[in-house]
Design a protein around this motif. Structure first.
Motif, mmCIF file in Angstrom:
data_model
loop_
_atom_site.group_PDB
_atom_site.id
_atom_site.type_symbol
_atom_site.label_atom_id
_atom_site.label_comp_id
_atom_site.label_asym_id
_atom_site.label_seq_id
_atom_site.Cartn_x
_atom_site.Cartn_y
_atom_site.Cartn_z
ATOM 1 N N ASP A 200 0.827 -1.266 -0.139
ATOM 2 C CA ASP A 200 0.040 0.122 0.029
ATOM 3 C C ASP A 200 0.986 1.279 0.031
ATOM 4 O O ASP A 200 0.749 2.164 0.727
ATOM 5 C CB ASP A 200 -0.892 -0.185 1.346
ATOM 6 N N GLN A 201 1.828 1.394 -0.908
ATOM 7 C CA GLN A 201 2.898 2.309 -1.034
ATOM 8 C C GLN A 201 2.087 3.774 -1.229
ATOM 9 O O GLN A 201 2.417 4.659 -0.735
ATOM 10 C CB GLN A 201 4.048 2.192 -2.112
ATOM 11 N N LYS A 202 1.057 3.725 -2.072
ATOM 12 C CA LYS A 202 0.298 4.970 -2.222
ATOM 13 C C LYS A 202 -0.773 5.380 -1.351
ATOM 14 O O LYS A 202 -1.417 6.323 -1.656
ATOM 15 C CB LYS A 202 -0.059 4.767 -3.874
ATOM 16 N N GLN A 203 -0.651 4.555 -0.125
ATOM 17 C CA GLN A 203 -1.802 4.934 0.877
ATOM 18 C C GLN A 203 -3.416 4.637 0.272
ATOM 19 O O GLN A 203 -4.198 5.297 0.898
ATOM 20 C CB GLN A 203 -1.508 6.139 1.327
ATOM 21 N N ILE A 204 -3.432 4.255 -0.862
ATOM 22 C CA ILE A 204 -4.976 4.226 -1.514
ATOM 23 C C ILE A 204 -5.794 3.112 -0.449
ATOM 24 O O ILE A 204 -6.843 3.465 -0.139
ATOM 25 C CB ILE A 204 -5.000 3.479 -2.623
ATOM 26 N N TRP A 205 -5.426 1.902 0.231
ATOM 27 C CA TRP A 205 -6.075 1.144 0.763
ATOM 28 C C TRP A 205 -6.352 1.538 2.067
ATOM 29 O O TRP A 205 -7.839 1.650 2.374
ATOM 30 C CB TRP A 205 -5.431 -0.114 0.814
ATOM 31 N N ARG A 206 -5.244 2.263 2.891
ATOM 32 C CA ARG A 206 -5.551 2.748 4.067
ATOM 33 C C ARG A 206 -6.440 4.005 3.961
ATOM 34 O O ARG A 206 -7.254 4.061 5.091
ATOM 35 C CB ARG A 206 -4.562 2.846 4.996
ATOM 36 N N LYS A 207 -6.409 4.854 3.034
ATOM 37 C CA LYS A 207 -7.205 6.018 2.783
ATOM 38 C C LYS A 207 -8.680 5.563 2.710
ATOM 39 O O LYS A 207 -9.754 6.424 3.342
ATOM 40 C CB LYS A 207 -6.776 7.042 1.980
ATOM 41 N N TYR A 208 -9.049 4.554 1.910
ATOM 42 C CA TYR A 208 -10.252 4.038 1.675
ATOM 43 C C TYR A 208 -10.902 3.696 3.036
ATOM 44 O O TYR A 208 -12.005 4.037 3.174
ATOM 45 C CB TYR A 208 -10.309 2.959 0.524
ATOM 46 N N VAL A 209 -10.245 2.718 3.546
ATOM 47 C CA VAL A 209 -10.759 2.119 4.885
ATOM 48 C C VAL A 209 -10.863 3.445 5.911
ATOM 49 O O VAL A 209 -12.313 3.059 6.545
ATOM 50 C CB VAL A 209 -9.810 1.032 5.347
ATOM 51 N N ASN A 210 -10.235 4.183 5.975
ATOM 52 C CA ASN A 210 -10.301 5.204 7.031
ATOM 53 C C ASN A 210 -11.549 6.245 6.683
ATOM 54 O O ASN A 210 -12.470 6.407 7.499
ATOM 55 C CB ASN A 210 -9.035 6.254 7.002
ATOM 56 N N GLN A 211 -11.718 6.331 5.556
ATOM 57 C CA GLN A 211 -12.793 7.223 5.013
ATOM 58 C C GLN A 211 -14.446 6.416 5.019
ATOM 59 O O GLN A 211 -15.175 6.856 5.436
ATOM 60 C CB GLN A 211 -12.697 7.313 3.438
ATOM 61 N N GLN A 212 -14.117 5.016 5.102
ATOM 62 C CA GLN A 212 -15.306 4.182 5.278
ATOM 63 C C GLN A 212 -15.647 4.427 6.802
ATOM 64 O O GLN A 212 -16.843 4.497 7.251
ATOM 65 C CB GLN A 212 -15.134 2.554 5.277
ATOM 66 N N LEU A 213 -14.687 4.409 7.733
ATOM 67 C CA LEU A 213 -15.013 4.480 9.174
ATOM 68 C C LEU A 213 -15.703 5.981 9.419
ATOM 69 O O LEU A 213 -16.297 6.341 10.369
ATOM 70 C CB LEU A 213 -13.613 4.547 9.884
ATOM 71 N N LYS A 214 -14.982 6.869 8.832
ATOM 72 C CA LYS A 214 -15.398 8.379 8.798
ATOM 73 C C LYS A 214 -16.834 8.757 8.309
ATOM 74 O O LYS A 214 -17.725 9.526 8.887
ATOM 75 C CB LYS A 214 -14.472 9.245 7.921
ATOM 76 N N SER A 215 -17.282 7.781 7.498
ATOM 77 C CA SER A 215 -18.826 8.020 6.935
ATOM 78 C C SER A 215 -19.905 7.001 7.433
ATOM 79 O O SER A 215 -20.222 7.153 8.524
ATOM 80 C CB SER A 215 -18.577 8.239 5.714
ATOM 81 N N LYS A 216 -20.004 5.936 6.728
ATOM 82 C CA LYS A 216 -21.302 5.113 7.030
ATOM 83 C C LYS A 216 -21.095 4.367 8.191
ATOM 84 O O LYS A 216 -21.887 4.152 9.017
ATOM 85 C CB LYS A 216 -21.401 3.981 5.859
ATOM 86 N N TYR A 217 -19.782 3.988 8.448
ATOM 87 C CA TYR A 217 -19.575 3.148 9.582
ATOM 88 C C TYR A 217 -19.784 3.990 11.164
ATOM 89 O O TYR A 217 -20.346 3.487 12.135
ATOM 90 C CB TYR A 217 -18.153 2.702 9.887
ATOM 91 N N LYS A 218 -19.291 5.475 10.909
ATOM 92 C CA LYS A 218 -19.683 6.360 12.056
ATOM 93 C C LYS A 218 -21.334 6.497 12.255
ATOM 94 O O LYS A 218 -21.647 6.394 13.379
ATOM 95 C CB LYS A 218 -19.023 7.702 11.617
#
Length: 309
Positions: A200-218
């Motif tokens: 995940d050198q470009k941080q695409i995976w972790r940014k996607y996961v974090n965004q999920q937490l920030k929105s619908k999961y919240k």
């Protein structure tokens, strides 16, 4: 205390029978009576006082992999049902994993690491939100809810799904990332393990996961009435417990063919996808969980902290 003893007398047989069903010859539970009497029964009294029979009381139960969420949530259900005569339904966030085919599509579209089930974004969030909404509805209608088979890494056939015929008084919603919060974008830049560094050198995976937490999961987690957190000492202890869990899965599986049981290396790699959120939960969960059960290195509850919430 007398109430607790009375409750223990009523539920002891059923609780110990369930624990026995979870044991293998090599892996026996220790201090089980103390766990039930000193921690789980007081917790059930606490829940029963808050449960309102007009609508379900949502209990979130979180804890890292291998902390015993399934066992503890099952025992809570036994006690609340048997002694308090409450209708209890327990389900795991794991049951709402996207199908293998859906995760293949996600991995092709966004990032290959999303094929691996586990992190926010790999669950069917709309299905969970729909379940919460329908469970709260005044006109409750029978619900069919998925069950996930980890041994084949896909959902069970619909005939094996949960069939919720009556509205529960208490819903226990358990899972490793239940209640997890997103982190700040600047902390996402630093790799925390070899998997992130390599894949995940470009941080695409972790940014996607974090965004999920920030929105619908919240939005989903904000609907929980309380949050119980099983707090282990550290991440390496969770790895040890997760390996033990995998061995158990192997021992208990009758049919060994077609199983996606993990090797030690697989488990270590798999858990690296969980590490970032798990470590954030170690740090932040005690600030906002309603109840914290502190676990010792022998997998036992050693203390409980109740917040005023």
């Amino acid at each position: 205390m007398q109430q607790f003893s009375l409750c223990f007398g009523k539920v002891k047989k059923d609780c110990l029978k369930f624990i026995k069903s979870q044991e293998t010859k090599a892996d026996k539970f220790k201090n089980k009576e103390r766990m039930i009497k000193s921690f789980l029964i007081p917790l059930c009294f606490w829940i029963s006082k808050k449960a309102d029979k007009k609508r379900p009381y949502f209990v979130g139960l979180a804890g890292g992999q291998g902390t015993g969420k399934t066992t503890i949530s099952s025992l809570i259900k036994i006690i609340l049902t048997k002694y308090f005569k409450l209708k209890v339904f327990r389900i795991s966030i794991d049951d709402f994993y996207k199908t293998r085919r859906e995760r293949i599509n996600l991995s092709n579209k966004i990032h290959p690491m999303l094929l691996t089930r586990g992190v926010p974004g790999t669950h069917d969030i709309n299905m969970m939100l729909s379940f919460f909404r329908k469970a709260k509805s005044r006109k409750f209608r029978r619900l069919k809810l998925p069950t996930f088979n980890k041994a084949i890494d896909d959902r069970f056939h619909k005939k094996n799904w949960y069939d919720l015929k009556v509205r529960p008084d208490v819903i226990i919603f358990e899972g490793w990332c239940v209640g997890a919060k997103s982190e700040k974008n600047n902390t996402l830049k630093k790799n925390i393990n070899s998997l992130e560094k390599a894949k995940d050198q470009k941080q695409i995976w972790r940014k996607y996961v974090n965004q999920q937490l920030k929105s619908k999961y919240k939005n989903l987690y904000s609907q929980l009435n309380c949050l119980i957190y099983l707090r282990a000492k550290n991440f390496s202890l969770l790895q040890k417990w997760r390996l033990k869990q995998e061995r158990k899965l192997w021992v208990k599986s009758k049919v060994k063919s077609n199983l996606k049981i993990m090797s030690r290396g697989d488990v270590i790699n798999f858990m690296q996808t969980y590490q970032r959120i798990t470590q954030n939960m170690f740090k932040n969960m005690p600030k906002y969980a309603s109840i914290i059960f502190n676990l010792n290195s022998n997998h036992q509850i050693k203390s409980a902290v109740y917040k005023s919430k």
